[in-house]
Structure formats: C-alpha cells, structure tokens
Design a protein around this motif. Structure first.
Motif, mmCIF file in Angstrom:
data_model
loop_
_atom_site.group_PDB
_atom_site.id
_atom_site.type_symbol
_atom_site.label_atom_id
_atom_site.label_comp_id
_atom_site.label_asym_id
_atom_site.label_seq_id
_atom_site.Cartn_x
_atom_site.Cartn_y
_atom_site.Cartn_z
ATOM 1 N N LEU A 262 0.832 -1.204 0.000
ATOM 2 C CA LEU A 262 0.000 0.000 0.000
ATOM 3 C C LEU A 262 0.865 1.252 0.000
ATOM 4 C CD1 LEU A 262 -2.452 -1.239 2.788
ATOM 5 C CD2 LEU A 262 -2.911 -1.199 0.345
ATOM 6 N N LEU A 263 0.621 2.119 -0.936
ATOM 7 C CA LEU A 263 1.328 3.401 -1.009
ATOM 8 C C LEU A 263 0.274 4.497 -0.895
ATOM 9 C CD1 LEU A 263 3.744 5.263 -1.694
ATOM 10 C CD2 LEU A 263 3.369 4.747 -4.109
ATOM 11 N N LEU A 264 0.328 5.239 0.208
ATOM 12 C CA LEU A 264 -0.652 6.309 0.423
ATOM 13 C C LEU A 264 -0.189 7.539 -0.356
ATOM 14 C CD1 LEU A 264 -3.010 7.730 1.824
ATOM 15 C CD2 LEU A 264 -1.583 7.970 3.860
ATOM 16 N N ALA A 265 -1.017 7.998 -1.274
ATOM 17 C CA ALA A 265 -0.559 9.004 -2.243
ATOM 18 C C ALA A 265 -0.641 10.442 -1.755
ATOM 19 C CB ALA A 265 -1.368 8.861 -3.532
ATOM 20 N N TYR A 266 -1.244 10.679 -0.615
ATOM 21 C CA TYR A 266 -1.453 12.059 -0.173
ATOM 22 C C TYR A 266 -1.006 12.186 1.279
ATOM 23 C CZ TYR A 266 -4.282 10.991 -4.179
ATOM 24 O OH TYR A 266 -4.674 10.510 -5.393
ATOM 25 N N PRO A 267 -0.362 13.296 1.635
ATOM 26 C CA PRO A 267 0.124 13.434 3.015
ATOM 27 C C PRO A 267 -1.028 13.367 4.007
ATOM 28 C CG PRO A 267 0.983 15.188 1.606
ATOM 29 C CD PRO A 267 -0.061 14.472 0.811
ATOM 30 N N THR A 268 -0.725 12.896 5.200
ATOM 31 C CA THR A 268 -1.769 12.776 6.224
ATOM 32 C C THR A 268 -1.403 13.615 7.444
ATOM 33 O OG1 THR A 268 -3.002 11.252 7.640
ATOM 34 C CG2 THR A 268 -0.695 10.701 7.263
ATOM 35 N N ALA A 269 -2.425 14.141 8.108
ATOM 36 C CA ALA A 269 -2.216 14.849 9.379
ATOM 37 C C ALA A 269 -3.008 14.158 10.481
ATOM 38 C CB ALA A 269 -2.634 16.313 9.240
ATOM 39 N N ASP A 270 -3.383 12.909 10.238
ATOM 40 C CA ASP A 270 -4.246 12.165 11.161
ATOM 41 C C ASP A 270 -3.384 11.514 12.256
ATOM 42 O OD1 ASP A 270 -5.858 10.207 12.395
ATOM 43 O OD2 ASP A 270 -7.086 9.979 10.593
ATOM 44 N N ARG A 271 -3.352 12.154 13.433
ATOM 45 C CA ARG A 271 -2.453 11.689 14.500
ATOM 46 C C ARG A 271 -2.820 10.294 15.001
ATOM 47 N NH1 ARG A 271 -2.933 17.224 17.758
ATOM 48 N NH2 ARG A 271 -5.042 16.821 17.022
ATOM 49 N N GLY A 272 -4.144 10.059 15.109
ATOM 50 C CA GLY A 272 -4.579 8.747 15.603
ATOM 51 C C GLY A 272 -4.149 7.637 14.661
ATOM 52 N N ALA A 273 -4.350 7.878 13.381
ATOM 53 C CA ALA A 273 -3.992 6.851 12.392
ATOM 54 C C ALA A 273 -2.474 6.671 12.336
ATOM 55 C CB ALA A 273 -4.547 7.239 11.025
ATOM 56 N N LEU A 274 -1.729 7.778 12.496
ATOM 57 C CA LEU A 274 -0.264 7.656 12.486
ATOM 58 C C LEU A 274 0.224 6.849 13.689
ATOM 59 C CD1 LEU A 274 0.709 11.233 11.247
ATOM 60 C CD2 LEU A 274 1.359 9.069 10.138
ATOM 61 N N ALA A 275 -0.423 7.058 14.839
ATOM 62 C CA ALA A 275 -0.045 6.276 16.029
ATOM 63 C C ALA A 275 -0.338 4.799 15.785
ATOM 64 C CB ALA A 275 -0.805 6.791 17.245
ATOM 65 N N GLU A 276 -1.468 4.542 15.118
ATOM 66 C CA GLU A 276 -1.824 3.147 14.791
ATOM 67 C C GLU A 276 -0.799 2.544 13.831
ATOM 68 O OE1 GLU A 276 -5.635 1.141 12.917
ATOM 69 O OE2 GLU A 276 -6.174 2.996 13.933
ATOM 70 N N LEU A 277 -0.385 3.349 12.857
ATOM 71 C CA LEU A 277 0.610 2.873 11.886
ATOM 72 C C LEU A 277 1.915 2.515 12.600
ATOM 73 C CD1 LEU A 277 1.549 2.533 8.885
ATOM 74 C CD2 LEU A 277 2.249 4.939 8.950
ATOM 75 N N ALA A 278 2.306 3.381 13.550
ATOM 76 C CA ALA A 278 3.570 3.149 14.262
ATOM 77 C C ALA A 278 3.523 1.872 15.095
ATOM 78 C CB ALA A 278 3.892 4.348 15.155
ATOM 79 N N ALA A 279 2.309 1.492 15.495
ATOM 80 C CA ALA A 279 2.184 0.310 16.357
ATOM 81 C C ALA A 279 1.893 -0.959 15.545
ATOM 82 C CB ALA A 279 1.055 0.546 17.366
ATOM 83 N N LEU A 280 1.792 -0.821 14.245
ATOM 84 C CA LEU A 280 1.367 -1.952 13.399
ATOM 85 C C LEU A 280 2.419 -3.065 13.377
ATOM 86 C CD1 LEU A 280 -1.216 -2.177 11.654
ATOM 87 C CD2 LEU A 280 0.173 -1.494 9.684
ATOM 88 N N ASP A 281 1.966 -4.274 13.603
ATOM 89 C CA ASP A 281 2.873 -5.411 13.549
ATOM 90 C C ASP A 281 2.776 -6.000 12.145
ATOM 91 O OD1 ASP A 281 4.471 -7.544 14.082
ATOM 92 O OD2 ASP A 281 2.937 -8.684 15.171
ATOM 93 N N SER A 282 3.675 -5.560 11.267
ATOM 94 C CA SER A 282 3.556 -5.977 9.872
ATOM 95 C C SER A 282 4.915 -5.890 9.197
ATOM 96 C CB SER A 282 2.577 -5.045 9.153
ATOM 97 O OG SER A 282 2.732 -5.142 7.768
ATOM 98 N N GLU A 283 5.144 -6.810 8.264
ATOM 99 C CA GLU A 283 6.406 -6.742 7.514
ATOM 100 C C GLU A 283 6.372 -5.634 6.489
ATOM 101 O OE1 GLU A 283 7.709 -10.359 5.735
ATOM 102 O OE2 GLU A 283 7.833 -11.340 7.701
ATOM 103 N N ARG A 284 5.188 -5.371 5.962
ATOM 104 C CA ARG A 284 5.075 -4.335 4.916
ATOM 105 C C ARG A 284 3.950 -3.368 5.269
ATOM 106 N NH1 ARG A 284 5.444 -5.549 -1.429
ATOM 107 N NH2 ARG A 284 3.858 -7.113 -1.063
#
Ligand SMILES: Cc1ncc(COP(=O)(O)O)c(C=O)c1O
Length: 422
Positions: A114-136
C-alpha cells in the motif's frame, strides 16, 4: 469474495439499453452497476499500454474492496517487458490509497502493498501505523521536514519505523516559472531538493525511505479534447509532449540524486491517461492507474486510447413535466475538480438524452431532454455515467456486477462497508 470470474470476453462491447433493461428487469432504480466485461477489457488495455511495467491500482478510483481484490487476484495475460525495463510485469500490483485510515483498514483485510498518495495529518492513524505489527506497513507520503516532525510527534516514542515516499513535483513550468501547468502538490522539484529531503529522512532513525512518486496530473488527468474547449486541443497536445520529455529527464536526475543517499526501490508515476508515456521512462519501476477500469466520461476525451464505459448508475423516471421532458429522481452526482460542464453526470442510455442546461443534475430531480425523452414513461430507467470514477461509490452502497447477459454478483462499495473516506 466477489463472483467476478466471468469467462474473459474478446474485445470491449458497449452494452445497449435493451441489454441492460433485460438484465435489470426485476431491480428497482436507483442502482449502480459495473460491467465486468468492459472493466476487464479496460484493464487489459491499460496493461498493454504499460508495456510490461507493473501497474499499482488507485483505490480512490474504485472504492470497492471486492473489486480491488478481484483485479489483484486476476491472472492477466503477460506483456513482454519493454526494453530497459527494471522488471517484467505480472500485471496489477499493490494499491495506491488515499487516506491513512483507509490504508490501515485495507491492510487489516490482507492488502499489504500500500502506497498512500497524499500526506496525512491524522495523528490517531499515524499512532496506529507506528504500532502496526507488519512486515510491509503502508508507505506514507511526505514532501517536507515539517511533515516528518508531525509524523514523529504523532507516532510517539518507540514502535516500528515509518516507511515514507517523497513526492516530486512534475509540473511543467514555462517562462521561468511564471506559468505553471500541473497540480499544486509538492515543493520538491529539483535533484538538490530531493537529495536534501532524502538526507533529512535517512538522518532520522524513525524513518525508512521506501519510494519516490511524481504524478503528472496535467498529462494523465487532462483529456486532449476538453468539453467545450475545442480550440485548446493543439495546445494541450503540445504541452503534454513537451512536459513528458522534461519530466523524463528531471525524474531520472532526481532518482540518481536520491539514490546517492538511499537505494529507494519504488519509483512511481502516471495515471490512467499517461500510463503509456510514464511507463517508457527507464527509471520508473511502476505506474498507477485506477479510473480506467470504470472509464468515466472524462476519459472519453483522450487521443491515444479508447476505453469502454464500465460503471454507470440507473435512475427512474418519476414524472413527465411536458411532452419533451422526462424527470428522473436524484442524479446530481457532480464530480470534484474545477466546477464546469465536464463535471456533470451524463445521460448515457437510452441514446439521445441530455441534461437541461437550466437545471443541470439535481439533488432530488434531474430533468432530461432530447429526442429520446418523449418516449420515456414513468418507471422507465435512464443510465447515466459519472464524470469521474470512484466518487460514484460514495453515492451507492453496493454495485451490481454484470457479465454476459446476467448479474453475477452484488458487492459493497466502501460506503456499503460503512467507510466514509473523502
Ligand atoms: C498520485 C496519483 N497517482 C495516480 C493518479 C491516477 O489515478 P487514475 O488512474 O484513477 O486517474 C492519481 C489521481 O488523482 C493520483 O493522485
């Protein structure tokens, strides 16, 4: 999983009103449909234009998870890699997403490229991304140190590294930059600017530089014959030709500069309208396309390719104000972009209908006029096409999937799954 595996049909066939009416005889309008035979033919057309370069699917232009999965799972006829290609094609690979919550949702459903094409300012989603247990995990888009600061603050201490993509401005500047063609997206334009941002990314332990992307909106998203602007066609052709050549040279220099800092593996560019141009650039490892699957009306206006209308919606005739006018329920599904006639939905079938210029397409009623209007009766249906692709799915919670002479399946749109992205 959608039942999309209709036997592949040769060529693209535009359905008639009678065919659609036979298929939907027992369904009440409004409804939206995707003609899979046309959609697969459109996919094959784009693959042929990509000449062996893999295509990432723009999810915003489909907005239906079962269809995205079906396109990725399909076994496409392989095309030989173009000379100089970095890899041979296995067709459609990965998704270009449009919001971070969407990307995380898709990731949770097993989509892992997954390549997100537009910048994000969503702090909650970024925190979720940082905690994601995933190889990719999904890759997020950046074009400034300010955004890196924001992501770091939102992601918090610890957690996984965040994969980022640098967006490059690929607009065409003339007269020393006084006239600019292209979408106002990234401030990163030169090899020096890109190298400096790459250094900033690699200097920060939290980030991994995974990709570089440049989208040529003024080429890919601009038809050669815009509605009502016939005189502009030669200028548009000239602009596209000159700009493509300039982008090819500059993108190669930018990739070389960034690779002095980090071996960025993904170089993405293009859209439905430019797949054949962007795929020719030797440094491009993948192109993006999405709208071409549905083939909305804005994509009727290109010289280099022809797609078959695949997505449409049906509205019922609910009244007859006078002999030459039939009024449909709703239908005012305008497309985003600079407001103009080309953003309106277009009556498609039966042939010989058009919108009333005084009323356009309305919130609750849309009168249609033209030769065919006189023969329409209450309860008849009119099939319309949206000007853009995925936005149609914000208006319907499901899509009927049609192949041959029947409805194969009914699948939820993003909206039908309770998603509300943009
Ligand atoms: C970054 C990016 N790439 C590619 C595309 C092309 O998408 P499509 O093929 O649906 O026109 C878009 C569309 O806006 C885009 O924003």
């Amino acid at each position: 999983m959608a039942t999309t595996e209709a036997a592949p049909r040769a060529g693209a066939h535009e359905r008639s009103y009678e065919e659609l009416e036979a298929i939907f005889a027992n369904v009440d309008a409004p409804y939206a449909l995707v003609d899979l035979d046309a959609m697969w033919a459109n996919g094959a057309e784009m693959m042929a234009r990509a000449q062996g370069t893999p295509i990432r699917i723009a999810s915003k232009s489909v907005r239906c998870r079962p269809l995205l999965a079906a396109i990725l799972e399909r076994v496409w006829r392989k095309h030989p890699a173009r000379p100089g290609a970095q890899r041979g094609s296995s067709g459609f690979q990965g998704l270009m997403t449009f919001t971070l919550p969407e990307s995380l949702w898709l990731h949770g459903h097993g989509f892992d490229d997954l390549l997100l094409a537009y910048p994000t300012a969503d702090r909650g989603a970024l925190a979720e991304l940082a905690a994601l247990d995933s190889e990719r995990p999904p890759i997020v888009m950046v074009d400034s140190a300010e955004q890196l600061d924001w992501i770091e603050a939102a992601a918090g201490a610890g957690g996984r590294s965040i994969r980022v993509c640098i967006e490059l401005d690929v607009g065409w500047w003339v007269l020393g930059g006084r006239v600019k063609f292209g979408a106002k997206r990234s401030p990163i334009r030169t090899p020096d600017q890109a190298r400096a941002l790459a250094r900033e990314i690699t200097r920060r332990p939290r980030f991994e530089l995974a990709a570089l992307m440049g989208y040529e909106a003024h080429i890919a998203g601009l038809g050669d014959h815009p509605l009502g602007k016939r005189m502009q066609a030669p200028l548009i052709r000239l602009m596209k030709r000159r700009s493509s050549a300039e982008i090819a040279e500059r993108r190669a220099a930018v990739v070389a500069a960034v690779r002095e800092v980090s071996p960025v593996p993904i170089v993405n560019g293009g859209g439905t309208g430019s797949v054949h141009l962007t795929a020719r650039e030797p440094v491009v490892t993948e192109v993006t396309a999405g709208s071409g699957f549905f083939a909305p009306t804005l994509f009727d206006r290109y010289d280099d390719f022809t797609l078959t209308p695949a997505a449409m919606f049906a509205m019922p005739v609910v009244r007859r104000p006078s002999g030459g006018v039939a009024t449909l329920l709703g239908g005012g599904y305008h497309a985003s972009g600079a407001a103009g006639r080309d953003r309106l939905p277009a009556p498609h079938l039966p042939r010989g209908l058009r919108l009333d210029p005084l009323e356009g397409a309305g919130e609750v009623q849309t009168p249609v006029i033209g030769a065919a209007a006189a023969s329409l009766r209450v309860g008849d249906r009119v099939y319309l096409r949206h000007a853009k692709a995925g936005e149609l799915c914000e208006r319907f919670d499901r899509l009927y999937l049609v192949s041959g002479g029947e409805i194969l399946d009914e699948v939820p749109t993003y909206r039908g799954e309770g998603r509300c992205e943009l």
